[in-house]
Every structure is written in C-alpha cells, then in structure tokens.
Motif scaffolding. Structure first.
Motif, mmCIF file in Angstrom:
data_model
loop_
_atom_site.group_PDB
_atom_site.id
_atom_site.type_symbol
_atom_site.label_atom_id
_atom_site.label_comp_id
_atom_site.label_asym_id
_atom_site.label_seq_id
_atom_site.Cartn_x
_atom_site.Cartn_y
_atom_site.Cartn_z
ATOM 1 N N LEU A 1 0.827 -1.201 0.000
ATOM 2 C CA LEU A 1 0.000 0.000 0.000
ATOM 3 C C LEU A 1 0.863 1.254 0.000
ATOM 4 C CD1 LEU A 1 -1.923 -2.258 1.035
ATOM 5 C CD2 LEU A 1 -2.999 -0.534 2.485
ATOM 6 N N ASP A 2 0.551 2.151 -0.913
ATOM 7 C CA ASP A 2 1.171 3.474 -0.951
ATOM 8 C C ASP A 2 0.161 4.455 -0.378
ATOM 9 O OD1 ASP A 2 2.521 5.803 -1.392
ATOM 10 O OD2 ASP A 2 2.380 5.734 -3.579
ATOM 11 N N LEU A 3 0.405 4.897 0.852
ATOM 12 C CA LEU A 3 -0.548 5.778 1.515
ATOM 13 C C LEU A 3 -0.590 7.161 0.887
ATOM 14 C CD1 LEU A 3 0.207 4.782 5.225
ATOM 15 C CD2 LEU A 3 -1.528 3.853 3.681
ATOM 16 N N LYS A 4 0.446 7.551 0.196
ATOM 17 C CA LYS A 4 0.458 8.874 -0.440
ATOM 18 C C LYS A 4 -0.503 8.920 -1.623
ATOM 19 C CE LYS A 4 3.543 12.471 -2.193
ATOM 20 N NZ LYS A 4 4.952 12.884 -2.438
ATOM 21 N N SER A 5 -0.460 7.866 -2.446
ATOM 22 C CA SER A 5 -1.326 7.833 -3.629
ATOM 23 C C SER A 5 -2.640 7.116 -3.370
ATOM 24 C CB SER A 5 -0.597 7.160 -4.791
ATOM 25 O OG SER A 5 -0.374 5.786 -4.510
ATOM 26 N N GLY A 6 -2.699 6.315 -2.310
ATOM 27 C CA GLY A 6 -3.897 5.537 -2.033
ATOM 28 C C GLY A 6 -4.028 4.302 -2.900
ATOM 29 N N VAL A 7 -2.906 3.825 -3.455
ATOM 30 C CA VAL A 7 -2.921 2.698 -4.388
ATOM 31 C C VAL A 7 -2.327 1.455 -3.720
ATOM 32 C CG1 VAL A 7 -1.981 1.813 -6.569
ATOM 33 C CG2 VAL A 7 -2.815 4.168 -6.415
ATOM 34 N N ALA A 8 -2.964 0.309 -3.954
ATOM 35 C CA ALA A 8 -2.452 -0.980 -3.488
ATOM 36 C C ALA A 8 -2.031 -1.807 -4.690
ATOM 37 C CB ALA A 8 -3.523 -1.722 -2.697
ATOM 38 N N THR A 9 -0.863 -2.448 -4.610
ATOM 39 C CA THR A 9 -0.370 -3.295 -5.691
ATOM 40 C C THR A 9 0.206 -4.579 -5.094
ATOM 41 O OG1 THR A 9 1.920 -2.489 -5.713
ATOM 42 C CG2 THR A 9 0.299 -1.211 -6.949
ATOM 43 N N ASN A 10 0.555 -5.513 -5.970
ATOM 44 C CA ASN A 10 1.231 -6.739 -5.518
ATOM 45 C C ASN A 10 2.718 -6.690 -5.828
ATOM 46 O OD1 ASN A 10 1.247 -7.036 -8.282
ATOM 47 N ND2 ASN A 10 0.078 -8.943 -8.317
ATOM 48 N N SER A 11 3.235 -5.488 -6.069
ATOM 49 C CA SER A 11 4.644 -5.324 -6.426
ATOM 50 C C SER A 11 5.342 -4.410 -5.435
ATOM 51 C CB SER A 11 4.781 -4.741 -7.837
ATOM 52 O OG SER A 11 6.131 -4.427 -8.119
ATOM 53 N N ALA A 12 6.459 -4.923 -4.873
ATOM 54 C CA ALA A 12 7.245 -4.128 -3.934
ATOM 55 C C ALA A 12 8.162 -3.150 -4.644
ATOM 56 C CB ALA A 12 8.066 -5.053 -3.035
ATOM 57 N N THR A 13 8.143 -3.134 -5.972
ATOM 58 C CA THR A 13 8.987 -2.197 -6.712
ATOM 59 C C THR A 13 8.354 -0.811 -6.785
ATOM 60 O OG1 THR A 13 8.008 -2.832 -8.838
ATOM 61 C CG2 THR A 13 9.950 -4.061 -8.093
#
Length: 414
Positions: free
Chosen positions: A239-251
């Motif tokens: 989770l990127d709290l700045k953008s509010g986006v969740a992904t399955n990539s740690a990159t």
C-alpha cells in the motif's frame, strides 16, 4: 496479528496440555475408546532418524544452516535449508525457512520455553499429539515484527468473539512515519506521518484476508482516505498511503504491506501504536462484545482518528521492521541479579551467578531439557531438537571460541 493470531495461540495452549500424554492412556498406551474389546492399533514411530547432531561455531558472523532432509549442515545462500543460526556477540539468533525468513514452508511448533525434550521424545508423529491431529494454525512461521505487532496488549483483530470463527477489528490506530528520526506525530510534505485504522478483514462476499483501512495524513486530519478490499490472501499486498494505491509489487512506492493478518513496513518506515479507541475493552482488558457488535462502530471511532494528532503530539520511539520467530523467545531474568534464560541456553553475567554451575562471568550453559519441533522447508519433513551442549575451547575463558551442538530426531518426508 502474531504476529498475533489468537486462533494459533489457542491451538498452542491446547497442544501444551496434550503434550503431557502422547499415547492416549495415562500410561502412554492407546486409550480404550467406548469400551471396545478390539486390540489396540500398533502405531509406528515416524521419527526414524535418531540423535543426529548439528554443530556450529560461535566465533563467526557468517550464517550457519542445517538441512533436515539431508541431515547435515547446509549452505545458507541456497534454498534447501531449514534452520539458520546467525551469531551476534557470541550468541545466536535463529530463524526457519518460511514466512518472513525464507521462501520455504518451514514452521515451528513450541518455543524452547513451551516444550521439553522428554515430552517431545514421546512423539511418534509430528502431525499428531496422541490421537489428535495438530491443526495447521498451530504451526508458526517467522513473521515481521513492528509497531503493528510488537506491542503489549491487543493487536488490531480479535478472533471468534461471536462464536463464528471470524476476525473482528478493534479499530486501534497506528502512526506510520516516513522519518524515524522525527518523533513528532505531524510530518512534513516530504516526510509525512499517517494515522491508520484497519476496519475490515472481509470482502463483500465474506471472504477473509481482504484488508480495508482508513487513514489520514496527520497534517490534514479532516481529509480521511480509505483503501478498501485489498487482496492479501495470496502473498503480500503493498500500500502506498500517499497515492492511495495498493499493488502486488514491492517495486512501487509503499509504506505498509499486508499478508492476511501479517503486516510489514518498508525500509526506513517506522510505526507505533497511537491509540485504542474507547469502549472496546474493560478494566481487565477483556473485549466488550457489544462495542464490537455495534452497527455504528465505524462512525463512532472516526472522531478519535481525526483528533489523534492533537492529543498525541509525539511518540517515545518508532518501531522499525524486524523479524520474530518462536525459535527466539524473549529472555527471562534480570541482568546482574539473576541468570538470563534464553530458552535454549542460560547466560551468567557475574562470577557469583556462574559459580554454582561451574562457570565464570559472561559464560553460557545449554538448557538441554528445552526443546522445539520444526517443519522443514518442503513442508513434509520434521525434526524435534534441543541444544545438547555449548563447549568453550578454554573452559576458563569466556572469550574463547564456542561450539554449539544441537541434537535432532528426524521424521523424514514420506
């Protein structure tokens, strides 16, 4: 949560009582179910490899590993290891090849404080305690430890409050900082601080492992954001709290990651508990069921989330991401006043404490009665183990090289 899975803790406490009698009857013989006159079933001892030894050196900082399947020391840089020891100032930190510590299926049952070699030696099948199957939830993989798990009291979920085996959020609020050098709970544009609540663990169809959070950048407490139904059922979701986006990539940029009830924070990201909203627990720290059941709990706790940065202006410290394992329990004892018991071994800080066991100050003695059970990285072999001995090259010199020797009985893969 485990690093706090209450189902797992319940299973472990149940197994601890079963461990006393591993054969069914009080004498270790199979129990006579229902008064049947049928002859008892002969049970085969699956621990067919006895008294294997793994010795490693205490005067190195290189990782040292053991492979249960090969029944010998292994290369830690590969994938076929099960137990790892890393020495730090003369004492080891142990890990298993699973969860946060490796890509295998290794897991641990019992810390060395929770089992004895005498009792574990009665086991004939690592998958059973007596006639009872060991539940999968009782096995513990190494897990990340941070502000979401490394706190006293409760984690962010409670288990089976309503007899339905579901997880219930307690709306605890956590601070997450991008600058661990600053103890202020209000950050800056470049280095924000967030206040985070986990408020759901299920998606709309009732499937577990779907995380929903709401949070604020503490500079803007009235701007409440949500990230809903994050699929954490199969590996880590970032989770990127700045953008509010969740992904399955740690990159991609991220601050928090979820894998079911496990949480980790990114490198350089700190976390700590901020507040447990009122009304969830009584004076004895027992859950208040009506609060968890309340239909308005989501709305009721919003004000505390928004007000937190004004009520808590600084934290004492930030907790960075670490790893915890049942193989590394917290020590017991008080430095300088009594020996420190680390489960596998005991450390003696003074000559007065060490003399009764024939040692000198700052020396270590194995606790051979303490034991644990480990599942190998392939998921189908097992070993019970205990620390048999810690030997000093010079028995009169605490600084001399040490050799640590574990004894293992192994249940090979079928």
């Amino acid at each position: 949560m485990s690093h706090l899975n209450l189902a797992k803790l319940f299973a472990l406490s149940t197994l601890s009582t079963l461990l006393i009698a591993c054969g069914g009857g009080s004498d270790g013989s199979p129990s006579n179910n229902g008064g049947s006159t049928n002859p008892p079933t002969t049970q085969t001892d699956l621990f067919t490899v006895k008294a294997k030894e793994w010795s490693f050196q205490g005067n190195t900082t290189e990782a040292q590993c053991y492979d249960i399947d090969l029944q010998q020391a292994a290369n830690c840089s590969g994938t076929d290891w099960d137990i790892k020891a890393v020495m730090n100032r003369g004492t080891p930190t142990f890990s298993s090849n699973g969860g946060a510590s490796g890509n295998g299926k290794a897991a641990v049952l019992y810390s060395p404080f929770d089992a004895t070699w005498a009792n574990l030696s009665k086991l004939i099948d690592a998958n059973k305690q007596g006639n009872d199957a060991i539940p999968a939830s009782a096995w513990s993989q190494d897990a990340y430890s941070n502000g979401f798990t490394a706190t006293t009291g409760y984690s962010f979920l409670e288990y089976n409050l309503f007899g339905d085996h579901r997880m219930s959020p307690n709306f605890k609020i956590y601070f997450v900082t991008t600058d661990t050098k600053n103890l202020n709970t209000v950050g800056t544009e470049d280095k924000p601080v967030y206040a985070v609540q986990i408020y759901n663990y299920y998606n709309q169809s009732g499937t577990s492992g779907y995380i929903s959070i709401r949070y604020i950048d503490t500079r803007y407490p009235d701007v409440v954001k949500t990230i809903e139904n994050v699929d954490a059922t199969n590996g880590w979701a970032y989770l990127d709290l700045k953008s509010g986006v969740a992904t399955n990539s740690a990159t991609q940029p991220w601050q928090l990651a979820f894998n079911r009830y496990n949480v980790q924070t990114n490198t350089g990201i700190g976390s700590t508990i901020g507040l447990q909203p009122t009304g969830f627990y009584d004076a004895d720290s027992k859950p208040i069921i009506n609060k968890f059941k309340s239909a308005t709990v989501f709305v009721d706790t919003l004000a505390e989330l928004k007000e937190l940065p004004t009520t808590v202006k600084q934290v004492n410290s930030w907790t960075n991401n670490g790893v915890k394992s049942l193989l590394n329990p917290a020590y017991k004892g008080a430095y300088g006043r009594e020996p420190l018991n680390f489960g596998w071994y005991t450390y003696y800080s003074t000559d007065a404490l060490a003399a009764p066991v024939g040692l000198k100050a700052h020396m270590i003695k194995a606790n051979p009665e303490a034991a644990s059970l480990i599942r190998g990285n392939t998921g189908n072999s097992y070993a019970r183990l205990h620390l048999k001995d810690v030997k000093y090259a010079d028995p009169s010199n605490a600084s001399s090289a040490t050799t640590w020797t574990f004894e293992l009985d192994i249940q090979p893969a079928k």
